[in-house]
Design a protein around this motif. Structure first.
Motif, mmCIF file in Angstrom:
data_model
loop_
_atom_site.group_PDB
_atom_site.id
_atom_site.type_symbol
_atom_site.label_atom_id
_atom_site.label_comp_id
_atom_site.label_asym_id
_atom_site.label_seq_id
_atom_site.Cartn_x
_atom_site.Cartn_y
_atom_site.Cartn_z
ATOM 1 N N GLN A 112 -10.199 -5.127 -0.853
ATOM 2 C CA GLN A 112 -9.762 -3.918 -0.184
ATOM 3 C C GLN A 112 -10.171 -3.912 1.286
ATOM 4 O OE1 GLN A 112 -10.470 -0.840 -3.801
ATOM 5 N NE2 GLN A 112 -9.699 0.078 -1.928
ATOM 6 N N SER A 113 -11.284 -4.519 1.595
ATOM 7 C CA SER A 113 -11.704 -4.591 2.992
ATOM 8 C C SER A 113 -10.735 -5.445 3.811
ATOM 9 C CB SER A 113 -13.123 -5.150 3.097
ATOM 10 O OG SER A 113 -13.193 -6.458 2.555
ATOM 11 N N SER A 114 -10.240 -6.546 3.203
ATOM 12 C CA SER A 114 -9.259 -7.382 3.898
ATOM 13 C C SER A 114 -7.947 -6.629 4.082
ATOM 14 C CB SER A 114 -9.004 -8.669 3.117
ATOM 15 O OG SER A 114 -10.164 -9.471 3.055
ATOM 16 N N LEU A 115 -7.552 -5.883 3.053
ATOM 17 C CA LEU A 115 -6.341 -5.068 3.156
ATOM 18 C C LEU A 115 -6.489 -4.048 4.275
ATOM 19 C CD1 LEU A 115 -3.589 -4.300 1.531
ATOM 20 C CD2 LEU A 115 -4.949 -2.371 0.760
ATOM 21 N N ALA B 221 0.837 -1.202 0.000
ATOM 22 C CA ALA B 221 0.000 0.000 0.000
ATOM 23 C C ALA B 221 0.867 1.245 0.000
ATOM 24 C CB ALA B 221 -0.927 -0.005 1.209
ATOM 25 N N ALA B 222 1.948 1.220 0.774
ATOM 26 C CA ALA B 222 2.834 2.375 0.872
ATOM 27 C C ALA B 222 3.604 2.616 -0.420
ATOM 28 C CB ALA B 222 3.804 2.185 2.032
ATOM 29 N N THR B 223 4.118 1.559 -1.040
ATOM 30 C CA THR B 223 4.968 1.733 -2.218
ATOM 31 C C THR B 223 4.172 1.870 -3.510
ATOM 32 O OG1 THR B 223 5.238 -0.668 -2.416
ATOM 33 C CG2 THR B 223 6.913 0.543 -1.172
ATOM 34 N N CYS B 224 2.953 1.351 -3.527
ATOM 35 C CA CYS B 224 2.097 1.510 -4.706
ATOM 36 C C CYS B 224 1.320 2.822 -4.652
ATOM 37 C CB CYS B 224 1.113 0.347 -4.842
ATOM 38 S SG CYS B 224 1.887 -1.235 -5.236
ATOM 39 N N GLY B 225 1.178 3.373 -3.460
ATOM 40 C CA GLY B 225 0.449 4.628 -3.316
ATOM 41 C C GLY B 225 -1.043 4.493 -3.531
ATOM 42 N N SER B 226 -1.542 3.263 -3.488
ATOM 43 C CA SER B 226 -2.955 3.015 -3.757
ATOM 44 C C SER B 226 -3.404 1.763 -3.024
ATOM 45 C CB SER B 226 -3.190 2.854 -5.256
ATOM 46 O OG SER B 226 -4.453 2.294 -5.527
ATOM 47 N N PHE B 227 -4.491 1.875 -2.272
ATOM 48 C CA PHE B 227 -5.042 0.707 -1.587
ATOM 49 C C PHE B 227 -5.601 -0.300 -2.601
ATOM 50 C CE2 PHE B 227 -5.722 4.099 1.699
ATOM 51 C CZ PHE B 227 -4.751 3.646 2.582
ATOM 52 N N ALA B 228 -6.170 0.202 -3.690
ATOM 53 C CA ALA B 228 -6.759 -0.677 -4.701
ATOM 54 C C ALA B 228 -5.691 -1.527 -5.384
ATOM 55 C CB ALA B 228 -7.521 0.143 -5.731
ATOM 56 N N ILE B 229 -4.587 -0.885 -5.788
ATOM 57 C CA ILE B 229 -3.511 -1.618 -6.454
ATOM 58 C C ILE B 229 -2.868 -2.612 -5.499
ATOM 59 C CG2 ILE B 229 -1.236 -1.399 -7.534
ATOM 60 C CD1 ILE B 229 -2.143 1.259 -8.677
ATOM 61 N N ARG C 43 -6.016 8.677 6.246
ATOM 62 C CA ARG C 43 -7.162 8.122 5.516
ATOM 63 C C ARG C 43 -8.176 9.209 5.179
ATOM 64 N NH1 ARG C 43 -5.246 4.131 8.705
ATOM 65 N NH2 ARG C 43 -5.203 1.999 7.871
ATOM 66 N N ASP C 44 -7.747 10.092 4.276
ATOM 67 C CA ASP C 44 -8.652 11.158 3.850
ATOM 68 C C ASP C 44 -8.988 11.056 2.366
ATOM 69 O OD1 ASP C 44 -6.181 11.718 2.901
ATOM 70 O OD2 ASP C 44 -6.074 13.775 3.649
ATOM 71 N N GLY C 45 -8.795 9.878 1.789
ATOM 72 C CA GLY C 45 -9.084 9.675 0.373
ATOM 73 C C GLY C 45 -8.701 8.269 -0.043
ATOM 74 N N ARG C 46 -8.691 8.019 -1.364
ATOM 75 C CA ARG C 46 -8.383 6.680 -1.870
ATOM 76 C C ARG C 46 -6.878 6.416 -1.947
ATOM 77 N NH1 ARG C 46 -12.699 5.613 -6.840
ATOM 78 N NH2 ARG C 46 -14.597 5.810 -5.573
ATOM 79 N N ARG C 47 -6.093 7.482 -1.957
ATOM 80 C CA ARG C 47 -4.652 7.307 -2.047
ATOM 81 C C ARG C 47 -4.077 6.875 -0.709
ATOM 82 N NH1 ARG C 47 -1.483 12.134 -4.346
ATOM 83 N NH2 ARG C 47 0.107 10.516 -4.263
ATOM 84 N N ALA C 48 -3.013 6.073 -0.780
ATOM 85 C CA ALA C 48 -2.357 5.582 0.429
ATOM 86 C C ALA C 48 -1.238 6.549 0.804
ATOM 87 C CB ALA C 48 -1.810 4.176 0.200
ATOM 88 N N ILE C 49 -1.548 7.541 1.620
ATOM 89 C CA ILE C 49 -0.587 8.562 2.010
ATOM 90 C C ILE C 49 -0.080 8.264 3.417
ATOM 91 C CG2 ILE C 49 -0.221 11.025 2.392
ATOM 92 C CD1 ILE C 49 -2.505 11.554 0.446
ATOM 93 N N LEU C 50 1.226 8.121 3.558
ATOM 94 C CA LEU C 50 1.830 7.753 4.828
ATOM 95 C C LEU C 50 1.875 8.924 5.806
ATOM 96 C CD1 LEU C 50 4.856 5.647 3.535
ATOM 97 C CD2 LEU C 50 2.862 4.767 4.747
#
Length: 301
Positions: free
Chosen positions: A32-35, A15-23, A53-60
């Motif tokens: 995504q729920s399991s993730l 999630a951190a390196t892809c920058g996306s929870f979906a990817i 967690r203020d959007g779809r992007r995975a921002i650290l």
């Protein structure tokens, strides 16, 4: 007190390196729920928020950025242990691999069948596209590996030389007089080539510089098969891989055209993300080195 697990670390890292929870969820083959559940459990174990967690992007968060290199080190150590014990059994699941049209329509089926024999639990999914798109998807994590002709100097990617393809000039069998040179013919006929972002366009650019040929009309396409069809129909002159063209040359559907300045060979490289140490990457890379053959003919002809 809850303890972090390997699955939680994997969820965090991708999630951190892809920058996306979906990817990241696609890469791990989970919902995504399991993730999200794994990430929450990890944060509870560490007692620190790792993502904003203020959007779809995975921002650290700051804590997430500090934890990332430690998570990477732990996962690399696990991969080394697994590989040393039984790499073959560890290679399983889904792997997304990007290739260009030439490989996909010639030698790629041999790669897939060879991997299936050695690693029956591995599900290889092929994605065919231009090099620039393959690179973008590899960086984002949508692809696990890719074969790209266009050179990349991106610091997040690692690559090794794979194979070369020999390109030749060709035309429809009745388009030019015997003995005609490309340098002269392009004054009267256009050149058909791949789109600008394709690796093979560099061959035309270099040929123009070395041959000092006059500017000419250029037709672009994103399909090698379409280019071959346009050449065979006498619409334009083109340059295509010699081995891939062998069936059309043998049937006299197209003919070679002479030139005083031979085209460069096109160098293909195997790319993967520098931070990806999974055994499946090594297995894919080693098999590609064994079976890659850009002199193989177009299978559909």
């Amino acid at each position: 007190m809850s303890q972090m697990t390997l699955k939680q670390l994997e969820a965090f890292y991708w999630a951190a390196t892809c920058g996306s929870f979906a990817i990241a969820s696609e890469k791990l083959h989970i919902s995504q729920s399991s993730l999200s559940k794994r990430l929450v459990e990890l944060e509870m174990a560490l007692k620190r928020p790792l993502f904003n967690r203020d959007g779809r992007r995975a921002i650290l968060t700051a804590d997430g950025r500090a934890f990332l290199p430690r998570a990477k080190s732990l996962l690399n150590h696990v991969d080394e242990v697994v590989a040393s014990v039984s790499a073959a059994e560890a290679i399983q699941g889904r792997c997304r691999f990007g290739v260009g049209e030439i490989a996909a329509s010639s030698w790629m089926p041999r790669l897939v069948s060879s991997l299936r024999i050695l690693h029956p639990q591995l599900k290889l999914e092929l994605y065919v596209d231009l090099g620039v798109e393959l690179e973008t998807n590899l960086l984002s994590g949508k692809l696990d590996g890719a074969i790209i002709a266009k050179s990349s100097s991106h610091p997040a990617l690692e690559s090794i030389p794979l194979a070369q393809a020999e390109y030749i000039w060709v035309a429809g069998k009745n388009l030019l007089k015997p003995g005609s040179l490309v340098e002269d013919a392009i004054a009267d006929f256009p050149i058909v080539t791949m789109a600008q972002h394709a690796g093979s366009t560099s061959l035309l650019d270099n040929w123009r510089l070395r041959s000092k040929a006059v500017p000419c009309e250029v037709i672009e396409s994103n399909s090698m098969a379409t280019i071959a069809g346009l050449v065979a129909a006498g619409v334009a002159i083109g340059y295509l891989p010699k081995g891939w063209l062998r069936p059309m040359l043998r049937n006299n559907a197209i003919v070679p055209v002479l030139t005083n300045t031979p085209l460069d060979k096109l160098n293909y490289r195997f790319y993967w993300r520098r931070d990806d140490y999974r055994p499946v990457i090594s297995a894919l890379r080693e098999m590609a080195l064994k079976v890659a053959d850009y002199d193989a003919p177009f299978l559909m002809l």
